[in-house]
Design an enzyme around this catalytic site. Structure first.
Site, PDB file in Angstrom:
ATOM      1  N   ARG A 172     -60.934  30.354  50.132  1.00  0.00           N
ATOM      2  CA  ARG A 172     -59.820  29.413  50.078  1.00  0.00           C
ATOM      3  C   ARG A 172     -60.170  28.200  50.951  1.00  0.00           C
ATOM      4  NH1 ARG A 172     -54.954  29.074  53.647  1.00  0.00           N
ATOM      5  NH2 ARG A 172     -53.428  27.813  52.564  1.00  0.00           N
ATOM      6  N   HIS A 219     -53.431  20.508  52.868  1.00  0.00           N
ATOM      7  CA  HIS A 219     -53.386  21.249  54.127  1.00  0.00           C
ATOM      8  C   HIS A 219     -53.230  20.219  55.252  1.00  0.00           C
ATOM      9  CE1 HIS A 219     -54.613  25.331  55.990  1.00  0.00           C
ATOM     10  NE2 HIS A 219     -54.264  24.572  57.001  1.00  0.00           N
ATOM     11  N   GLU A 257     -48.215  25.784  54.099  1.00  0.00           N
ATOM     12  CA  GLU A 257     -47.248  25.822  55.198  1.00  0.00           C
ATOM     13  C   GLU A 257     -46.413  24.554  55.356  1.00  0.00           C
ATOM     14  OE1 GLU A 257     -49.041  27.044  58.868  1.00  0.00           O
ATOM     15  OE2 GLU A 257     -49.775  28.926  58.045  1.00  0.00           O
ATOM     16  N   ASN A 314     -48.828  33.492  54.647  1.00  0.00           N
ATOM     17  CA  ASN A 314     -49.523  33.348  55.925  1.00  0.00           C
ATOM     18  C   ASN A 314     -48.681  34.030  56.993  1.00  0.00           C
ATOM     19  OD1 ASN A 314     -51.319  31.769  54.543  1.00  0.00           O
ATOM     20  ND2 ASN A 314     -51.026  29.927  55.776  1.00  0.00           N
ATOM     21  N   TYR A 331     -48.869  35.369  61.115  1.00  0.00           N
ATOM     22  CA  TYR A 331     -49.547  35.549  62.404  1.00  0.00           C
ATOM     23  C   TYR A 331     -48.737  36.435  63.343  1.00  0.00           C
ATOM     24  CZ  TYR A 331     -53.000  32.219  60.829  1.00  0.00           C
ATOM     25  OH  TYR A 331     -54.010  31.622  60.115  1.00  0.00           O
ATOM     26  N   GLU A 362     -53.601  33.716  54.746  1.00  0.00           N
ATOM     27  CA  GLU A 362     -54.084  33.542  56.123  1.00  0.00           C
ATOM     28  C   GLU A 362     -53.545  34.654  57.008  1.00  0.00           C
ATOM     29  OE1 GLU A 362     -53.468  29.788  58.197  1.00  0.00           O
ATOM     30  OE2 GLU A 362     -53.912  28.701  56.356  1.00  0.00           O
TER      31      GLU A 362
HETATM   32  C1  FCB Z   1     -52.007  28.084  60.325  1.00  0.00           C
HETATM   33  C2  FCB Z   1     -52.741  26.950  59.653  1.00  0.00           C
HETATM   34  C3  FCB Z   1     -54.225  26.985  59.818  1.00  0.00           C
HETATM   35  C4  FCB Z   1     -54.640  27.453  61.187  1.00  0.00           C
HETATM   36  C5  FCB Z   1     -53.913  28.725  61.571  1.00  0.00           C
HETATM   37  C6  FCB Z   1     -54.296  29.274  62.916  1.00  0.00           C
HETATM   38  O1  FCB Z   1     -50.713  27.702  60.633  1.00  0.00           O
HETATM   39  O2  FCB Z   1     -52.452  26.934  58.279  1.00  0.00           O
HETATM   40  O3  FCB Z   1     -54.742  25.722  59.508  1.00  0.00           O
HETATM   41  O4  FCB Z   1     -54.486  26.450  62.107  1.00  0.00           O
HETATM   42  O5  FCB Z   1     -52.539  28.504  61.541  1.00  0.00           O
END
Ligand code: FCB
Length: 496
Positions: free
Chosen positions: A96, A139, A184, A314, A316, A398
Site C-alpha cells: 500500500r 495521504h 484518515e 487503521n 493504533y 495500518e
Molecule cells: C497514521 C498515518 C501514517 C503514520 C502512522 C503512524 O495515522 O496514516 O502516515 O504516520 O499513523
C-alpha cells in the site's frame, strides 16, 4: 483532551492475548506493508513536483521536530526498484503506497507526465515481482496552491480532488485493482485545521468541520467518478483511523457521555455518512457551534454514501475517557500542545473538555497505549454495524508501532521484545475477531521502513526495516524477518 492521572489499579483490558497458540490464517489472507508518498519519497522538487502543504508546513519554525522535512526522506524516489526488491525478499504480497497529488498535478494545474510515470514504473515493478499494488490517492499532501485557496475548508477542493483521482485512475486502472480515496480524513481535517498539529497547522474549529465534510464529499465524488469507468474487479474504498473509547467509570453517566462524544468525533462522523448517508444526530449537536451542518448542500450525503467495496481500518490504540473536568484544567487547551512554541488546540471539536486517563498498559515510543484487544472489539463492531450490513470486507491498512530502536554495529535492530510483540498481539486480536465472524481479508503493517513521521520528523521509527539516514541503507529488523515467515506460512507461530 485533558490528561487525567493514571488509574491506580491495572485496567482489566491489560490482560494479554494468549500467545502460546499457533494460529493459521486463511490462504487468501493478505500480508503486506504500507507507506505514504511524503513520508518516504524525497525528491521534493524534482521532475516537476511542487510544494504540498507538508513542504510548506515543514518550513514553519517549530512545526516539525528539529526542523526535519521531506526533501530527502528515505530517498525512495531514487531507490524504488531496490525497495520493491526488498519487499519481494520479505515475501510481502501487497504494498500500500500513496500517490503525491503535488507530483502528479503540480499546483493542481495539469498532469505532469514524469510524476505519473514514477507511479506507473512502481506499479510495473511490483507486478513484476508478484506484489499487488494498493493505491491511496490522498495521504495528506494537498498541493500548497490549493491551500492558498482555502484548502479543505474550501468546498471546491472536493471537486479538485475528484478530478485528480479520476485522472490517476484512468492512467493506472489497467494494472491496479485496489484503490483507496483518502487516508484518515480525521487527521487531515480535525488534527490539521483545529489541532494545529498537522499541515496546514490551523487552530480553527469552523475550518475543521468544513474540511471534514469536504473530505467526505471529495471521497464520494471520486468514488462515483471512478465507479463509472471501473471494471467489476476494481475494489474502491476509504481508510479511516479508529479509536475505541471506553468510559473511565462505566457507572458514571458523564464518563459514558464522554466515550460517546469521542466515538462520535473520531469514528461515527465518518462511518455514518459513508455507510448510512447521514451524520449522527448527536455529532451534529456536539459540533453545532462550529457549524458542521452548515456545509451540507443538496444531495451531498447521497454522493458521500456511494457504495464502496472494502473498508480500510487503521488502528493504533484506544482511549480511556472521562467527562469534562470541573473546573476545567487551566491548561486543557495545551494538552495537544507543541513543545516548540506553536499554537495548539484540542482537535476534539465541540468536546474539548473530555479527559483521558491512562491505563496500566505498556506504551510505545509515541506514548500510545498498547491495546490489542481494542482491535478485536473494533473489528467486531464494524462487522456488526457497518461493513457486515453493507456486505463488504475489511482490510487492516495500518497497524504498527514506534519504539526507540537500538541498532548494533551492522545496523541490525533486535525489536523482538517490542515491535515484533506488538504486531504479533495485533494479528492475534485480528484472528480472534475473524473467528467470531469479522470478515478481514488482510493486514498491512505500518510501515515497510522507517520514515518521516509527520510532526515528529525522523525521530520516531515505525519501520520493520531500518533506514540509516546517513547512508540510506535498508536493514531488515528482527520483526521483518519474523513477519516474512508469517507471510510465507500464513501461520502465526506460538511465542512461548
Ligand atoms: C497514521 C498515518 C501514517 C503514520 C502512522 C503512524 O495515522 O496514516 O502516515 O504516520 O499513523
Amino acid at each position: 483532551m485533558t490528561e487525567l492521572p493514571t488509574t491506580g489499579t491495572p485496567h482489566p483490558l491489560a490482560a494479554g492475548l494468549d500467545s502460546t497458540r499457533t494460529l493459521e490464517f486463511p490462504p487468501g489472507f493478505r500480508f503486506g506493508s504500507a507507506t505514504a508518498a511524503f513520508q518516504i519519497e524525497g525528491a521534493a522538487h524534482e521532475e516537476g513536483r511542487e510544494d504540498s502543504i507538508w513542504d510548506a508546513f515543514c518550513r514553519v519554525p517549530g512545526a516539525v521536530f528539529e526542523g526535519h522535512d521531506g526533501s530527502v526522506a528515505a530517498d525512495h524516489y531514487h531507490r524504488m526498484p531496490q525497495d520493491v526488491a526488498l519487499m519481494a525478499e520479505l515475501g510481502l504480497d501487497t504494498y500500500r503506497f500513496s500517490t503525491s497529488w503535488a507530483r502528479i498535478k503540480p499546483g493542481d494545474r495539469t498532469l505532469n507526465p514524469k510524476g505519473l510515470d514514477f507511479y506507473s514504473r512502481l506499479v510495473d515493478e511490483l507486478l513484476g515481482r508478484g506484489i499487488a499494488p494498493w493505491l491511496t490517492l490522498y495521504h495528506w499532501d494537498l498541493p500548497q496552491a490549493l491551500q492558498e485557496r482555502g484548502g479543505w475548508a474550501n468546498r471546491d477542493t472536493a471537486y479538485r480532488f475528484a478530478d485528480y483521482a479520476l485522472e490517476v485512475f484512468e492512467h493506472l486502472k489497467d494494472r491496479v485493482t485496489d484503490w483507496t480515496t483518502l487516508n484518515e480524513p480525521w487527521c487531515s481535517s480535525f488534527l490539521s485545521y483545529a489541532g494545529g498539529e498537522h499541515a496546514p497547522g490551523h487552530t480553527n474549529p469552523e475550518e475543521a468541520v468544513a474540511a471534514a465534510h469536504h473530505l467526505l464529499l471529495g471521497h464520494g465524488l471520486a468514488t462515483g467518478a471512478m465507479r463509472e469507468v471501473a471494471d467489476k474487479d476494481h475494489r474502491l474504498g476509504i481508510t479511516l483511523n479508529f479509536t475505541v473509547a471506553d468510559p473511565a467509570n462505566p457507572a458514571d453517566a458523564v464518563d459514558v457521555d464522554a466515550a460517546r462524544r469521542i466515538d462520535g468525533a473520531f469514528n461515527r462522523i465518518f462511518l455514518d455518512p459513508i455507510f448510512r448517508g447521514q451524520y449522527p444526530t448527536d455529532v451534529l449537536e456536539d459540533m453545532a457551534e462550529a457549524g458542521l451542518e452548515r456545509h451540507i448542500r443538496g444531495n451531498d450525503l447521497e454522493v458521500i454514501a456511494a457504495p464502496i467495496d472494502v473498508l480500510g481500518v487503521n488502528y493504533y490504540n484506544g482511549e480511556l475517557v472521562a467527562g469534562p473536568t470541573t473546573p476545567p484544567a487551566p491548561d486543557e487547551s495545551l494538552v495537544f500542545a507543541s513543545d516548540r512554541g506553536l499554537p495548539r488546540r484540542s482537535p476534539i471539536v465541540g468536546s474539548e473538555r473530555v479527559g483521558r486517563a491512562w491505563r496500566d498498559l505498556p506504551r510505545t515510543a509515541m506514548g500510545w497505549e498498547v491495546q490489542p484487544e481494542g482491535l478485536e472489539r473494533l473489528l467486531l463492531r464494524l462487522q456488526e454495524h457497518y461493513t457486515g450490513p453493507a456486505g463488504i470486507p475489511m482490510v487492516i491498512t495500518e497497524n504498527g508501532a514506534a519504539y526507540d530502536d537500538v541498532a548494533d554495529e551492522s545496523g541490525f535492530v533486535d525489536d523482538s521484545g517490542d515491535r515484533l510483540s506488538f504486531i504479533d498481539a495485533h494479528l492475534r486480536a485480528t484472528h480472534r475477531a475473524m473467528e467470531q465472524g469479522a470478515d478481514v481479508r488482510g493486514y498491512l503493517v505500518w510501515s515497510l521502513m522507517d520514515n518521516f513521521e509527520w510532526s515528529f520528523g525522523y525521530d520516531k521509527r515505525f519501520g520493520i526495516v531500518r533506514v540509516d539516514y546517513d547512508t540510506q541503507a535498508r536493514i531488515p529488523k528482527a520483526s521483518a524477518k519474523w513477519y516474512a515467515q508469517v507471510a510465507a506460512s500464513h501461520r502465526l507461530p506460538a511465542r512461548r
